[in-house]
Scaffold this motif. Structure first.
Motif, PDB file in Angstrom:
ATOM      1  N   PHE A 162      41.173  25.951  37.811  1.00  0.00           N
ATOM      2  CA  PHE A 162      40.659  27.249  36.403  1.00  0.00           C
ATOM      3  C   PHE A 162      42.140  26.867  35.576  1.00  0.00           C
ATOM      4  CE2 PHE A 162      41.829  31.274  34.573  1.00  0.00           C
ATOM      5  CZ  PHE A 162      40.333  31.462  34.209  1.00  0.00           C
ATOM      6  N   ALA A 192      41.151  26.228  31.567  1.00  0.00           N
ATOM      7  CA  ALA A 192      41.412  27.048  30.718  1.00  0.00           C
ATOM      8  C   ALA A 192      42.531  26.458  29.579  1.00  0.00           C
ATOM      9  CB  ALA A 192      42.034  28.042  31.156  1.00  0.00           C
ATOM     10  N   ILE A 201      29.817  31.846  39.121  1.00  0.00           N
ATOM     11  CA  ILE A 201      31.139  31.679  39.175  1.00  0.00           C
ATOM     12  C   ILE A 201      31.578  30.160  37.974  1.00  0.00           C
ATOM     13  CG2 ILE A 201      33.582  30.867  39.408  1.00  0.00           C
ATOM     14  CD1 ILE A 201      32.844  32.197  42.704  1.00  0.00           C
ATOM     15  N   TYR A 202      30.836  29.368  37.633  1.00  0.00           N
ATOM     16  CA  TYR A 202      31.323  28.290  37.123  1.00  0.00           C
ATOM     17  C   TYR A 202      30.633  28.201  35.393  1.00  0.00           C
ATOM     18  CZ  TYR A 202      33.508  26.900  41.642  1.00  0.00           C
ATOM     19  OH  TYR A 202      34.161  26.969  43.033  1.00  0.00           O
ATOM     20  N   THR A 250      32.196  30.586  33.347  1.00  0.00           N
ATOM     21  CA  THR A 250      33.388  30.695  33.124  1.00  0.00           C
ATOM     22  C   THR A 250      33.500  29.848  31.418  1.00  0.00           C
ATOM     23  OG1 THR A 250      34.496  30.254  35.643  1.00  0.00           O
ATOM     24  CG2 THR A 250      35.748  29.643  34.157  1.00  0.00           C
ATOM     25  N   LEU A 253      35.229  30.939  28.394  1.00  0.00           N
ATOM     26  CA  LEU A 253      36.461  29.751  27.460  1.00  0.00           C
ATOM     27  C   LEU A 253      35.882  29.260  26.594  1.00  0.00           C
ATOM     28  CD1 LEU A 253      37.733  27.991  31.319  1.00  0.00           C
ATOM     29  CD2 LEU A 253      38.806  29.659  30.120  1.00  0.00           C
TER      30      LEU A 253
END
Length: 279
Positions: A20, A24, A128-129, A132, A136
């Protein structure tokens, strides 16, 4: 209970392995670095012009650098390209482990032999992915806008435009993440899946533009729509609705990718006897 345990496994795997933070760092770093690079190149050209380097060879670069450094939209649009391409490539590569890589390593066989079902295995991944990626991408656009305001003379990007562009870029990342998860978990070949998704993400907008496909309502060209949004000035009501419908269409495709992956998982049977081959 299975789904809760799978959420915990995916979160721990994503953060403890540092994936992560790398993803990020790349996305936010690109969003900040590309406007800096653009402004730095313009400053370098100005310095060279003042030194008479360009006049000696008959070139006038004053107007060109003035256009580059005049508006914050130039920095944001450059960040859009970087995040939508380089940021996506890095995300997909570091997602290989979750997108079928664990099947290749046989690390998922024991949980499945203990009763882990397809929904419990896949659902956390598709929450989750992609979320994310969405967050981001959105934060990257905000960061790019913030640094562009500081670097360039005039802020010509309105708050609504940057919000819409952030949602588009984030959704663009999320869409290809879902494609990668579906291909990877369905085939167990995460590397091939990443390669296919990367090629599609790079070529699809160009190919659709070549055949004259409409950009609006086209979820495969959300990076192009984001660039148009930044450069369009004031967004009209119809333009906002077009963007919202495009985002809804993209979310619908993401749901379909999950259902396809779920069907593929439920259709597969794992034989844990002998050499643990998947049938």
């Amino acid at each position: 209970m299975q789904t809760k345990a799978s959420f915990k496994k995916e979160i721990l795997s994503f953060f403890r392995t540092g994936r992560f933070y790398i993803i990020a760092g790349v996305i936010i770093g690109l969003a900040l670095f590309l406007p800096l690079l653009l402004a730095g190149m313009a400053a370098f050209i100005d310095a060279a012009d003042e030194a008479g380097i360009y006049s000696d060879i008959g070139m006038d670069v004053g107007n060109m650098t003035g256009m580059i450094t005049s508006y914050s939209s130039t920095g944001v649009t450059m960040s859009i390209s970087g995040v939508a391409e380089i940021g996506l490539i890095v995300f997909l590569i570091f997602l290989n482990r979750a997108a079928g890589g664990e099947q290749k390593r046989r690390t998922i066989i024991i949980p499945k032999s203990s009763g882990l079902r397809g929904f419990g295995y896949l659902f956390p991944k598709y929450i989750i992915y992609p979320i994310t990626g969405l967050l981001l991408g959105f934060l990257g656009m905000l960061a790019s806008h913030g640094i562009s305001i500081l670097l360039f003379d005039t802020n010509d990007v309105l708050p609504l435009n940057i919000v819409m562009a952030g949602l588009l870029i984030g959704s663009n990342l999320a869409l290809y993440i879902c494609f990668h998860l579906t291909l990877g978990t369905s085939t167990g070949r995460s590397g091939l899946s990443a390669a296919i998704c990367i090629v599609a993400a790079v070529l699809m907008p160009t190919a659709l533009g070549t055949v004259g496909a409409e950009v609006i309502f086209n979820p495969f060209a959300m990076n192009l729509i984001a660039g148009q949004t930044i450069l369009s000035g004031h967004l009209l009501g119809g333009q906002v609705l077009d963007i919202i419908f495009t985002l809804i269409f993209a979310k619908g495709i993401m749901v379909i990718t999950f259902l396809v992956a779920l069907f593929a998982q439920n259709a597969r049977r794992i034989d844990n006897s002998g050499d643990d081959k998947e049938l």
